[in-house]
Scaffold this motif. Structure first.
Motif, mmCIF file in Angstrom:
data_model
loop_
_atom_site.group_PDB
_atom_site.id
_atom_site.type_symbol
_atom_site.label_atom_id
_atom_site.label_comp_id
_atom_site.label_asym_id
_atom_site.label_seq_id
_atom_site.Cartn_x
_atom_site.Cartn_y
_atom_site.Cartn_z
ATOM 1 N N LEU A 121 0.782 -1.307 0.353
ATOM 2 C CA LEU A 121 -0.058 0.155 0.080
ATOM 3 C C LEU A 121 1.178 1.455 0.139
ATOM 4 O O LEU A 121 2.477 1.162 0.354
ATOM 5 N N PRO A 122 0.169 2.549 -0.513
ATOM 6 C CA PRO A 122 1.164 3.042 -0.632
ATOM 7 C C PRO A 122 1.300 4.665 0.684
ATOM 8 O O PRO A 122 0.867 5.975 -0.121
ATOM 9 N N TYR A 123 1.760 4.368 1.122
ATOM 10 C CA TYR A 123 1.865 4.985 2.660
ATOM 11 C C TYR A 123 2.766 6.361 2.053
ATOM 12 O O TYR A 123 1.748 7.630 2.274
ATOM 13 N N TYR A 124 3.834 6.062 1.533
ATOM 14 C CA TYR A 124 4.992 7.801 1.605
ATOM 15 C C TYR A 124 4.205 8.663 0.323
ATOM 16 O O TYR A 124 3.996 9.548 0.196
ATOM 17 N N LEU A 125 3.381 7.635 -1.163
ATOM 18 C CA LEU A 125 2.985 8.209 -1.796
ATOM 19 C C LEU A 125 1.614 9.437 -1.388
ATOM 20 O O LEU A 125 1.627 9.705 -1.495
ATOM 21 N N ARG A 126 0.807 8.875 -0.780
ATOM 22 C CA ARG A 126 -0.345 9.044 -0.293
ATOM 23 C C ARG A 126 -0.115 10.462 1.253
ATOM 24 O O ARG A 126 -1.387 11.814 0.920
ATOM 25 N N LEU B 91 -7.305 5.456 -1.397
ATOM 26 C CA LEU B 91 -6.789 4.060 -1.303
ATOM 27 C C LEU B 91 -7.377 3.011 -1.415
ATOM 28 O O LEU B 91 -6.698 1.833 -1.937
ATOM 29 N N LYS B 92 -8.327 2.778 -1.603
ATOM 30 C CA LYS B 92 -9.121 1.723 -1.921
ATOM 31 C C LYS B 92 -9.142 0.567 -3.206
ATOM 32 O O LYS B 92 -8.511 -0.449 -3.351
ATOM 33 N N PRO B 93 -8.270 1.172 -4.017
ATOM 34 C CA PRO B 93 -7.875 0.497 -5.538
ATOM 35 C C PRO B 93 -6.751 0.176 -5.623
ATOM 36 O O PRO B 93 -6.698 -1.224 -5.813
ATOM 37 N N TYR B 94 -5.608 0.539 -4.473
ATOM 38 C CA TYR B 94 -4.800 0.118 -4.159
ATOM 39 C C TYR B 94 -4.561 -1.397 -3.498
ATOM 40 O O TYR B 94 -4.204 -2.266 -3.181
ATOM 41 N N VAL B 95 -5.440 -0.637 -2.666
ATOM 42 C CA VAL B 95 -6.152 -2.272 -1.528
ATOM 43 C C VAL B 95 -6.779 -3.911 -1.994
ATOM 44 O O VAL B 95 -7.038 -4.692 -1.883
ATOM 45 N N GLU B 96 -7.672 -3.360 -3.038
ATOM 46 C CA GLU B 96 -8.142 -4.404 -4.024
ATOM 47 C C GLU B 96 -6.989 -4.374 -5.046
ATOM 48 O O GLU B 96 -7.347 -6.373 -5.304
ATOM 49 N N LEU B 97 -6.169 -4.386 -5.499
ATOM 50 C CA LEU B 97 -4.975 -4.828 -6.051
ATOM 51 C C LEU B 97 -3.928 -5.244 -5.551
ATOM 52 O O LEU B 97 -3.704 -6.441 -5.290
ATOM 53 N N VAL C 256 3.388 -0.368 5.864
ATOM 54 C CA VAL C 256 3.947 0.573 7.201
ATOM 55 C C VAL C 256 2.940 1.178 8.141
ATOM 56 O O VAL C 256 1.546 1.677 7.319
ATOM 57 N N TYR C 257 3.045 1.274 9.849
ATOM 58 C CA TYR C 257 2.397 1.780 10.015
ATOM 59 C C TYR C 257 0.834 1.823 9.647
ATOM 60 O O TYR C 257 1.004 0.712 9.784
ATOM 61 N N GLU C 258 -0.090 2.470 9.771
ATOM 62 C CA GLU C 258 -1.701 1.718 9.744
ATOM 63 C C GLU C 258 -2.298 1.108 8.634
ATOM 64 O O GLU C 258 -2.883 0.110 8.475
ATOM 65 N N ASP C 259 -1.177 1.276 7.824
ATOM 66 C CA ASP C 259 -1.472 0.158 5.859
ATOM 67 C C ASP C 259 -0.937 -0.929 6.768
ATOM 68 O O ASP C 259 -1.573 -2.124 5.862
ATOM 69 N N ALA C 260 -0.024 -2.024 7.786
ATOM 70 C CA ALA C 260 -0.312 -3.030 8.215
ATOM 71 C C ALA C 260 -1.046 -3.574 8.672
ATOM 72 O O ALA C 260 -1.362 -4.706 8.257
ATOM 73 N N GLU C 261 -2.069 -2.723 9.144
ATOM 74 C CA GLU C 261 -3.837 -3.483 10.126
ATOM 75 C C GLU C 261 -4.504 -3.980 8.408
ATOM 76 O O GLU C 261 -5.206 -4.589 8.559
ATOM 77 N N VAL C 262 -4.989 -3.331 6.908
ATOM 78 C CA VAL C 262 -5.205 -3.320 6.438
ATOM 79 C C VAL C 262 -4.053 -4.323 5.898
ATOM 80 O O VAL C 262 -4.924 -5.782 4.994
ATOM 81 N N ALA C 263 -3.408 -4.454 5.064
ATOM 82 C CA ALA C 263 -3.133 -5.800 4.822
ATOM 83 C C ALA C 263 -3.019 -6.923 5.498
ATOM 84 O O ALA C 263 -3.427 -7.602 5.566
ATOM 85 N N CYS C 264 -3.251 -7.276 7.210
ATOM 86 C CA CYS C 264 -3.544 -7.797 7.954
ATOM 87 C C CYS C 264 -4.526 -8.234 7.770
ATOM 88 O O CYS C 264 -5.159 -9.907 8.011
ATOM 89 N N ASP C 265 -5.780 -7.052 7.682
ATOM 90 C CA ASP C 265 -6.712 -7.700 7.362
ATOM 91 C C ASP C 265 -7.211 -8.870 6.365
ATOM 92 O O ASP C 265 -7.793 -9.785 6.247
ATOM 93 N N LEU C 266 -6.662 -9.140 5.124
ATOM 94 C CA LEU C 266 -6.163 -8.838 3.877
ATOM 95 C C LEU C 266 -6.054 -10.601 4.103
ATOM 96 O O LEU C 266 -6.323 -11.386 3.502
ATOM 97 N N LEU C 267 -4.741 -11.242 4.973
ATOM 98 C CA LEU C 267 -3.933 -12.145 4.749
ATOM 99 C C LEU C 267 -5.120 -12.356 5.758
ATOM 100 O O LEU C 267 -4.993 -14.247 5.017
ATOM 101 N N GLU C 268 -5.531 -12.084 6.953
ATOM 102 C CA GLU C 268 -6.054 -13.145 7.964
ATOM 103 C C GLU C 268 -7.800 -13.682 6.576
ATOM 104 O O GLU C 268 -8.347 -14.400 7.254
ATOM 105 N N LYS C 269 -7.860 -12.620 6.742
ATOM 106 C CA LYS C 269 -8.927 -12.935 5.215
ATOM 107 C C LYS C 269 -8.927 -14.099 4.308
ATOM 108 O O LYS C 269 -9.356 -15.550 4.139
#
Length: 260
Positions: free
Chosen positions: A98-103, A111-117, A137-150
């Motif tokens: 996910l694009p933390y630094y780009l944001r 962010l949604k299209p990056y999450v879908e990607l 990194v940072y809060e993006d790691a939680e989004v990644a964890c959600d997807l990994l767990e899913k």
């Protein structure tokens, strides 16, 4: 003392040719057994595969780096197809995330299209039981964890992780691994992560050719720098140096399923 190392994350294709050749030639003298070489886009993915054909120590990963504009659908489909075609030749899917630094640079970036990607790459990881290399990194790691767990993905590598103790605890409790760069030799926030992460879930990397500061200021990033990282990790954790080398090496070798 055995001081073998594996660079858990490097962009080998981004080095200029003379520098890349010298880096590869020096691997033996630096006791570096393998390089996990990640991709930025489709062209980069093809290049990793080419480099791996030249030297078996280069372990290619295919992906699309998130800190850039989203890929056109044609490029994305080509990357996904390449993963399908080369799933038995690649070591992992990555670098994705996910694009933390780009944001930070582009407020309002959706962010949604990056999450879908990212989810599409995670689905490939699940389908082929391939490790996945994450830029989250940072809060993006939680989004990644959600997807990994899913998708019930367990082989996840959060490279150069930065984030809160709470997020780190979630990553570690799920059995994922994190890696640190040579900035572990001079950055207190990385020291905190190392102290909390067991060696069974910790790896070292360079993220080369990304440059570093401290004692490395002005130097081309090289896997040899990881020896300084290991020294710092041993001191931070109060573990004998040889044992630190052994555990970091075994963790990386096991995670990426590198055969002897």
């Amino acid at each position: 003392m055995c001081n073998q190392l594996i660079d858990a994350h490097i962009h080998l294709d981004m080095y200029e040719e003379p520098d890349r050749s010298r880096l590869i030639q020096e691997l033996g003298n630096s006791s570096v057994e393998a390089l996990i070489s990640v991709s930025n886009n489709l062209a980069s993915s093809y290049r990793q595969l080419e480099l791996a054909q030249l030297d078996s120590r280069i372990k290619p990963a295919i992906g699309y780096h998130p800190e850039q504009a989203l890929p056109e659908e044609e490029e994305l489909q080509s990357i996904l197809q390449l993963i399908d075609d080369k799933r038995n030749q690649i070591i992992a899917i990555g670098e994705v995330g996910l694009p933390y630094y780009l944001r930070q640079e582009t407020p309002g970036l959706e962010l949604k299209p990056y999450v879908e990607l990212l989810e599409r790459f995670i689905q490939k990881s699940a389908a082929y039981d391939l490790p996945i290399v994450l830029h989250a990194v940072y809060e993006d790691a939680e989004v990644a964890c959600d997807l990994l767990e899913k998708h019930q993905v367990t082989h996840a590598h959060f490279h150069w992780f930065k984030g809160s103790d709470r997020v780190l605890e979630r990553i570690l409790s799920n059995g994922y691994v994190v890696s640190v760069t040579p900035d572990v030799t001079y950055k207190p926030k990385i020291h905190r992560i190392v102290k909390q992460t067991p060696l069974s879930q910790l790896m070292v990397e360079t993220d080369g050719p990304w440059p570093f500061e401290g004692r490395f200021t002005g130097e081309m990033t090289s896997p040899a720098m990881m020896h300084d990282s290991v020294q710092s990790i041993a001191e931070l954790k109060g573990i004998e140096l040889g044992e630190t080398y052994r555990q970091l090496y075994e963790t990386t070798k096991a995670f990426y399923r590198i055969k002897a």
